[in-house]
Motif scaffolding. Structure first.
Motif: not given
Length: 79
Positions: A53-79
């Motif tokens: 359960l802890a490892m699945l939580g880490v995987v979920l948090a890692t995916y969420l962090a990657y998704f949030l960074v991708a959205v932030l970079v996309l917003n930065l690039v699109k202006g």
């Protein structure tokens, strides 16, 4: 059909190919943190269900962090 030749980063044109190394480094860093966190959890003296359960939580948090960074970079690039 519209083809984007260059993106905008705060008003300055940026070729999308120049963003690839930065994206790879960010994704690699986030994945590395998730990997070492899971390795640390695997060595703990917890029961197997708790580790899973802890490892699945880490995987979920890692995916969420990657998704949030991708959205932030996309917003930065699109202006």
């Amino acid at each position: 059909m519209q083809i984007v030749v260059c993106a905008s980063l705060s008003g300055r044109p940026v070729s999308p190919i120049l963003l690839l190394p930065a994206g790879g480094a960010i994704g690699g860093a986030i994945g590395g943190v998730g990997l070492f966190t899971n390795l640390s959890l695997a060595r703990k003296p917890f029961g197997t269900p708790v580790k899973v359960l802890a490892m699945l939580g880490v995987v979920l948090a890692t995916y969420l962090a990657y998704f949030l960074v991708a959205v932030l970079v996309l917003n930065l690039v699109k202006g």
